[in-house]
Design an enzyme around this catalytic site. Structure first.
Site, mmCIF file in Angstrom:
data_model
loop_
_atom_site.group_PDB
_atom_site.id
_atom_site.type_symbol
_atom_site.label_atom_id
_atom_site.label_comp_id
_atom_site.label_asym_id
_atom_site.label_seq_id
_atom_site.Cartn_x
_atom_site.Cartn_y
_atom_site.Cartn_z
ATOM 1 C CG ASP A 35 -1.546 -5.089 -4.924
ATOM 2 O OD1 ASP A 35 -0.810 -5.182 -5.906
ATOM 3 O OD2 ASP A 35 -1.246 -5.512 -3.794
ATOM 4 C CG ASP A 37 5.398 -6.290 -2.099
ATOM 5 O OD1 ASP A 37 5.001 -5.536 -3.008
ATOM 6 O OD2 ASP A 37 4.670 -7.126 -1.549
#
Ligand code: GLA
Length: 405
Positions: free
Chosen positions: A146, A221
């Site tokens: 990430d 997200d």
């Protein structure tokens, strides 16, 4: 002697195939569970074990969910040799991996190419090979990598105001970890799936497969609400051709069973992800899953759409006002059609009329309504009444195609 090219190609393929079969992972979109969407920073060893137990006892494992993925906040400190250790929530990573493996499941872990993860924990910058080897030694099968702190701490710092150089740094960081994972996985004989999480920046779908990326996030997200799920589904248009066996567009982990999503919204969310050949990583509280949520997550007909071996991502075919029609080509000439009412309301006296001709079909079609679990006949112009945010998902094994297609 002249060897015909075709025989040569077959001979080469025959020698290459066993090797490929051994090393290739994610030939269909990865399925499993990930800790972030429900537990976020609270996740512990106990939750991961419980999730593994639940995948087995709920029948989700039998339905295809294999990966049990620990997201952010497992990380502790590095020792004097630079080796990463878990924090006190995770006493023994190797024992945890063994526990998950003993259930016939696989296990995933999380890090960042920057110095810190998104939640501010220790990450892999400058320790890529070492971390890959640690994950492999613990027995991990999957890494979600990430971007997060790498943006400010490396990209912006090293190449201020030069966006192109920043992007090159980003690609290089994923390349580095991709290579490290491949080397580590080769040593242990356990290949490690690489999941890129950098929110779709710099057309990641164009370069991730070459670096050994098996899936890549295409957006920011997800959140457990309709607007976000609809927005993410809509942003997948145009990316269809980049997805395929071994390398998938990832519209983010599932929110099925989370937040205040209605049953219809949960069904539609799962349908969209199946139509998109998306990784199916459940993100809910498995020990407290309601029966109707389990029914959605374990609908084998819908999962079969997602896992179709052809691996062709579906697409938004057309819209008629607030109703969208999505189609997906499946193995053996079969087809999936999803009709979604994306509107918040609709007059019952003015139903949507399905236009089969617009999706290349001619005449009456016999298929299976995958949420009702029964046969359905589709006809040109047939009226369809769908509640707000609900979906009709139909599989047609032998579609009658119109000649013009
Ligand atoms: C980012 C990712 C999420 C999750 C968190 C963890 O926001 O996109 O999926 O992994 O970080 O900190």
């Amino acid at each position: 002697m002249r060897v015909p090219l075709v025989s040569l190609a077959f001979a080469l393929l025959a020698t290459a195939l066993p090797a490929l079969a051994q090393t290739q992972v994610a030939l269909t979109p990865p399925m499993g569970w990930n800790s972030w969407n429900y537990f976020a920073g609270k996740v512990s060893d106990k939750d991961i074990r419980a999730a593994a137990d639940q995948l087995v006892s709920t029948g989700m494992k039998d339905a295809g969910y294999v990966y049990v993925n620990i997201d952010d906040t497992w990380e502790g400190e590095r020792d004097a040799n630079g080796v990463i250790h878990p924090n006190s929530k995770f006493p023994d990573m190797k024992a945890l991996a063994d526990y998950v493996h003993a259930k016939g499941l696989k296990i995933g872990i999380y890090s960042s190419p920057g110095p810190k993860t998104c939640a501010g924990y220790e990450a892999s910058y400058g320790h890529e090979e070492q971390d890959a080897e640690t994950y492999a030694a613990w027995g991990f099968d999957y890494l979600k990598y990430d971007l997060c702190s790498y943006i400010d701490d490396v990209m912006v710092k090293q190449a201020p105001h030069d966006h192109a150089a920043q992007m090159r740094l980003m690609v290089a960081s994923y390349d580095k970890m991709g290579k490290a994972l491949q080397a580590a996985g080769k040593k242990t004989g356990r290949p490690i799936v690489l999941s890129l999480c950098q929110y779709g920046w710099d057309a990641v779908w164009e370069w991730a497969p070459e670096l050994g990326g098996n899936l890549w996030r295409t957006t920011g997200d997800i959140e457990p609400n309709w607007d976000r799920i609809y927005s993410i589904a809509s942003q997948q248009s145009g990316l269809e051709s980049y997805s395929g066996p071994g390398h998938w567009n990832d519209p983010d982990m599932l929110e099925v069973g989370n937040g205040k999503l209605s049953l219809a919204e949960n069904r539609t969310h799962f349908t969209w992800w199946a139509m998109l050949a998306a990784p199916l990583l459940a993100g809910n509280d498995l020990p407290n899953m309601k029966p109707e949520i389990k029914a959605i997550l374990t609908n084998k007909d819908v999962i079969a759409i997602d896992q179709d071996p052809l691996g062709k991502q579906g697409q938004h075919a057309y819209s008629d006002g607030e109703v969208e029609v999505w189609t997906r080509e499946l193995q053996g000439g079969a087809m999936a059609i999803a009709v979604v009412n994306v509107g918040s309301d609709r007059y019952a006296t003015h139903p949507f009329h399905l236009n089969l001709a617009r999706i290349g079909l001619a005449g009456e079609q016999t298929g299976k309504d995958l949420w009702a679990g029964e046969e359905i006949k589709l006809t040109q112009g047939m009226p369809l009444e769908l509640p707000s945010h609900d979906v009709l998902l139909v599989r047609i094994d032998k579609p009658a195609l119109s000649h013009s297609m």
